[in-house]
Design an enzyme around this catalytic site. Structure first.
Site, PDB file in Angstrom:
ATOM      1  N   HIS A  34      19.270  47.600 -30.366  1.00 17.69           N
ATOM      2  CA  HIS A  34      19.607  46.415 -31.161  1.00 17.69           C
ATOM      3  C   HIS A  34      21.048  45.975 -30.927  1.00 17.69           C
ATOM      4  O   HIS A  34      21.603  45.239 -31.742  1.00 17.69           O
ATOM      5  CB  HIS A  34      19.395  46.699 -32.651  1.00 17.69           C
ATOM      6  CG  HIS A  34      17.964  46.732 -33.062  1.00 17.69           C
ATOM      7  ND1 HIS A  34      17.049  47.564 -32.479  1.00 17.69           N
ATOM      8  CD2 HIS A  34      17.280  46.026 -33.996  1.00 17.69           C
ATOM      9  CE1 HIS A  34      15.861  47.387 -33.043  1.00 17.69           C
ATOM     10  NE2 HIS A  34      15.975  46.454 -33.963  1.00 17.69           N
ATOM     11  N   GLU A  49       9.289  36.220 -30.886  1.00 15.03           N
ATOM     12  CA  GLU A  49      10.276  35.496 -30.093  1.00 15.03           C
ATOM     13  C   GLU A  49       9.640  34.808 -28.888  1.00 15.03           C
ATOM     14  O   GLU A  49      10.010  33.681 -28.539  1.00 15.03           O
ATOM     15  CB  GLU A  49      11.391  36.448 -29.638  1.00 15.03           C
ATOM     16  CG  GLU A  49      12.378  36.837 -30.722  1.00 15.03           C
ATOM     17  CD  GLU A  49      11.841  37.896 -31.667  1.00 15.03           C
ATOM     18  OE1 GLU A  49      12.477  38.156 -32.705  1.00 15.03           O
ATOM     19  OE2 GLU A  49      10.774  38.488 -31.357  1.00 15.03           O
TER      20      GLU A  49
END
Length: 351
Positions: free
Chosen positions: A148, A79
């Site tokens: 998450h 990312e």
């Protein structure tokens, strides 16, 4: 020809949210990206599995076939790397759409997102902007564990220089994403994995939804009686507010339900307009309570509309603990209809 934000006439009424053409939330996102990519070859989509796998959640299904691998680009699991690539690409005139499989993973790219993207225009004296749309799933997706299941809007909204859009339905998803893509400012576009299969009417005709303009989902701005309380929310919890309002109406309690659509910019004027009629407010927010978006809304209400309040503002947040894994605990941890109804009844009964 590409559409610019300045060319959009936001004074025109939006097309009806009612009709026969019903599509999924994910399809609305895909249509928004596809329509703008057809008009502007500077726009490209990059992320993990967006191309050959058709998207981890099938949002980009079929887009590789139409636009090819130079505009629908599979990124490695980095990312920080592809967020940084987007900064450079945007500075050199392209308009990237970056898909995070989850906004939880965006924390890996925090330096790019918080230190570069929102500050570039300011620090360069207006020479370079970062017209990037970062989009992906936000919040608890369903038993994904605490690391998450981040809900990031409160954290990212603290940073000036960016905009944050959080749609609550497919109609808004398409209209807000099209606006995000043509905006010259960086936009963080927060979706919910749990809403991707939701269906609603989405017009075939082109439309753009302005940022900073809330939608009234229940109640009216004028009528025979004022509503009893102002319910303010954004994203997925808006639907729980509507469910709660429908149930509360059976008990004679009428709610204004305001869907903020964007939290940066925040339509505080519509909130105050409603409070002037109801004199009470409950803010429903999927962030943790400390330093949340709800905290900011309530602060601005107290600063700008304190004299109109007949009861202290109340907020309904996720519980102030890491996201539980167990299904029943996760469901109770999140804002839900029962929590909202209890909050509204406490405000109305003591008002």
């Amino acid at each position: 020809m590409p559409t610019t934000l300045a060319e959009i006439d936001f004074s025109k009424p939006l097309p009806s949210e009612q009709g026969d053409r019903v599509i999924q939330f994910r399809e609305a996102l895909r249509e928004a990206m596809t329509e703008e990519m057809r008009k502007d070859d500077r726009v490209f989509l990059m992320g993990e599995e967006v191309a050959y796998y058709n998207g981890a959640y099938k949002v980009s299904q079929g887009m590789l076939d139409e636009f090819g691998p130079q505009r629908i680009i599979d990124a490695p699991i980095s990312e920080n790397g592809f967020a940084g690539l987007a900064v450079g690409a945007a500075m050199y005139g392209l308009r990237p759409i970056i898909e995070f499989m989850s906004w939880s993973f965006s924390l890996v790219a925090a330096d790019q997102l918080l230190n570069n993207v929102p500050k570039m225009l300011y620090m360069s004296g207006g020479q370079w902007g970062c017209p990037v749309v970062f989009r992906g799933n936000n919040g608890a997706g369903g038993q994904l564990g605490s690391t998450h299941s981040w809900t990031v809007e409160a954290m990212y909204a603290n940073v000036p220089g960016l905009k944050i859009a959080i749609p609550s339905n497919p109609y808004d998803a398409k209209g807000l994403l099209k606006t995000a893509i043509v905006d010259d400012d960086p936009v963080f576009f927060l979706e919910s994995e749990r809403m991707l299969s939701d269906k609603a009417h989405v017009p075939q005709e082109e439309y753009f939804i302005p940022f900073g303009k809330a939608a009234l989902r229940r109640g009216t701005w004028s009528g025979e009686r004022n509503s009893d309380v102002t319910l303010v929310s954004f994203g997925r919890p808006v639907n729980f507010c509507v469910e709660a309002a429908d149930e509360l109406e059976k008990d004679g309690i009428v709610c204004d339900v305001l869907d903020m659509r964007t939290v940066r910019p925040l339509d505080i004027d519509s909130i105050i307009q409603s409070i002037k009629r109801t004199n009470k407010i409950v803010v429903v927010d999927q962030c943790w309570p400390f330093a949340s978006v709800a905290s900011e809304v309530i602060t601005q209400v107290c600063e700008k509309a304190f004299d109109y309040l007949d009861h202290q503002p109340v907020r309904v947040n996720t519980d102030d603990v890491p996201t539980p894994y167990a299904k029943n605990l996760e469901a109770e941890y999140l804002p839900h209809k029962g929590k909202i109804m209890r909050a509204v009844k406490s405000v109305v009964s003591k008002g």
